[in-house]
Design an enzyme around this catalytic site. Structure first.
Site, mmCIF file in Angstrom:
data_model
loop_
_atom_site.group_PDB
_atom_site.id
_atom_site.type_symbol
_atom_site.label_atom_id
_atom_site.label_comp_id
_atom_site.label_asym_id
_atom_site.label_seq_id
_atom_site.Cartn_x
_atom_site.Cartn_y
_atom_site.Cartn_z
ATOM 1 N N LEU A 141 0.822 -1.213 0.000
ATOM 2 C CA LEU A 141 0.000 0.000 0.000
ATOM 3 C C LEU A 141 0.860 1.269 0.000
ATOM 4 O O LEU A 141 0.457 2.286 -0.568
ATOM 5 C CB LEU A 141 -0.954 0.003 1.195
ATOM 6 C CG LEU A 141 -2.172 -0.908 1.039
ATOM 7 C CD1 LEU A 141 -2.987 -0.949 2.317
ATOM 8 C CD2 LEU A 141 -3.044 -0.445 -0.130
ATOM 9 N N TYR A 142 2.010 1.205 0.610
ATOM 10 C CA TYR A 142 2.931 2.348 0.552
ATOM 11 C C TYR A 142 3.372 2.560 -0.894
ATOM 12 O O TYR A 142 3.386 3.686 -1.401
ATOM 13 C CB TYR A 142 4.138 2.100 1.452
ATOM 14 C CG TYR A 142 5.079 3.279 1.552
ATOM 15 C CD1 TYR A 142 4.794 4.346 2.396
ATOM 16 C CD2 TYR A 142 6.249 3.328 0.797
ATOM 17 C CE1 TYR A 142 5.650 5.434 2.488
ATOM 18 C CE2 TYR A 142 7.109 4.402 0.883
ATOM 19 C CZ TYR A 142 6.813 5.455 1.726
ATOM 20 O OH TYR A 142 7.662 6.529 1.807
#
Length: 415
Positions: A322-323
């Protein structure tokens, strides 16, 4: 097969009757000619830098600075003529002499192109002085600055900064090579710089480095208690989603550094997805849009900048899906925003450094901060700081291809 191909090439050469000696001479002349023009610009810019360091030269060169108002209109014909006599004629005469000596010493005919090139400056300056003609070059044309400073070629906005932002920077006249070498392509002197994520490791390291340049810092943080009281540092508390509330604080800011972020590591819940995109992508986008509304006035495009920490995750794995996704989206949106040319927007493509988001980083925040400012002062628009050599290859390819795609298939509505 190869023999047939060689035979065909030989036959074509015979029919065309190519004089390879003449071709070689032409290429040699062109190469030396290009080198001589580049050398002329390097010598001219180096002399310009000396004019701001050597007292007796600066007295003559100051005539040039006195000739222009802030909108680059000429103060008076008399002062303008004096600037031609004491600055332009002196500079171009020295340039012609030095290049002529080099051409005579090396004995390459192509080098005389540089002499001819320098002679055009001498002719123009002499004409303006003796005939009393106001005929400024492109970089000194009066009027509002409609474009942001360019990267490799000096435009009006770039040169305006030398006159009215910092006279001890932005020395280059045509190519910005000398400024990039000297680290004078961007002056931080007297700037007001706002930083989000100011209480984080990189935020604090950047502030410490920036204070060495005597800048004014506006620390934008959600944790004001973590910041020390330091001279030149103004702390403003803000909350995610309330970016519009700090618009007034950004009005007088010259450079906005968007540095805040969140790392949910292996979490892939809906809450983690929303949090990653809200913090890493959409909050940064809102701040960019708000800051861009402050780019107003005839000279704002020359001085206002945005720096965005998009991370090496744009092109490399971060071991946090997700980063990576949220940062890549941010990076692509920054590329899209750059097309509008409202102001200079720099990307910070940073490798793993030790911080709250990444306690296993191999670089220190202080090292990264120093590298960022070193490259920014040399006007790097994509500031890559990483130990991963692949990023230096992959990112430019990705950025150019993405920029070209967006350039072709997107448009902006103009008022």
């Amino acid at each position: 097969m190869m023999q047939m191909l060689l035979a065909s090439l030989t036959e074509i050469e015979a029919r065309l009757q190519i004089n390879w000696e003449l071709v070689n001479s032409g290429l040699q002349f062109t190469s030396w000619g290009f080198f001589s023009v580049l050398l002329a610009e390097i010598l001219r810019d180096s002399y310009h830098a000396l004019c701001h360091k050597v007292n007796w030269l600066s007295k003559w060169h100051n005539k040039h600075h006195m000739a222009y108002r802030r909108d680059l209109s000429v103060v008076s014909l008399k002062i303008y003529q004096e600037s031609q006599l004491y600055n332009d004629i002196v500079e171009s005469s020295l340039l012609v002499v030095v290049l002529a000596v080099i051409a005579l010493a090396v004995q390459q005919i192509g080098l005389w192109l540089g002499v001819a090139y320098a002679s055009t400056f001498l002719f123009g300056a002499s004409r303006r002085y003796f005939l009393g003609i106001i005929d400024t070059d492109y970089n000194h044309l009066p009027g509002p600055l409609e474009t942001a400073p360019s990267v490799w070629f000096v435009n009006r906005s770039y040169h305006w900064r030398h006159h009215f932002d910092d006279v001890n920077a932005y020395y280059s006249g045509v190519f910005s090579l000398v400024d990039k070498i000297l680290g004078t392509s961007l002056s931080l002197k007297g700037k007001t710089i706002a930083i989000t994520g100011a209480s984080g490791a990189l935020g604090q390291a950047l502030m410490a480095e920036l204070l060495r340049y005597n800048v004014k810092i506006v620390a934008l943080t959600t944790n004001p208690d973590k910041l020390p009281t330091v001279a030149g540092l103004k702390v403003i508390s803000w909350q995610l989603g309330n970016e519009a509330e700090i618009k007034d604080s950004l009005e007088k800011v010259d450079i906005l550094i968007i540095n805040h972020g969140v790392n949910v590591y292996s979490d892939r819940t809906s809450q983690a997805i929303n949090s990653s995109y809200e913090v890493n992508t959409f909050s940064a986008l809102r701040l960019m849009d708000i800051f861009l509304t402050t780019v107003t006035g005839p000279q704002a495009k020359a001085t206002k900048e945005i720096w965005v920490n998009t991370s090496e995750a744009e092109v490399s794995p971060a071991l946090s899906p997700l980063y990576e996704l949220s940062k890549r989206t941010l990076g692509n949106l920054v590329t899209l925003k750059r097309l509008d040319g409202n102001c200079v927007i720099r990307k910070l493509i940073l490798g793993p450094f030790k911080s709250q988001l990444n306690p296993y980083g191999v670089m220190s925040a202080q090292q990264v901060a120093r590298a960022i400012l070193f490259l920014a002062r040399r006007d790097f628009r994509n500031i890559i700081v990483t130990i991963n050599p692949l990023t230096y290859v992959l990112f430019p390819v990705k950025e150019v291809s993405t920029w070209l795609y967006y350039r072709i298939f997107s448009k902006t509505l103009k008022n």
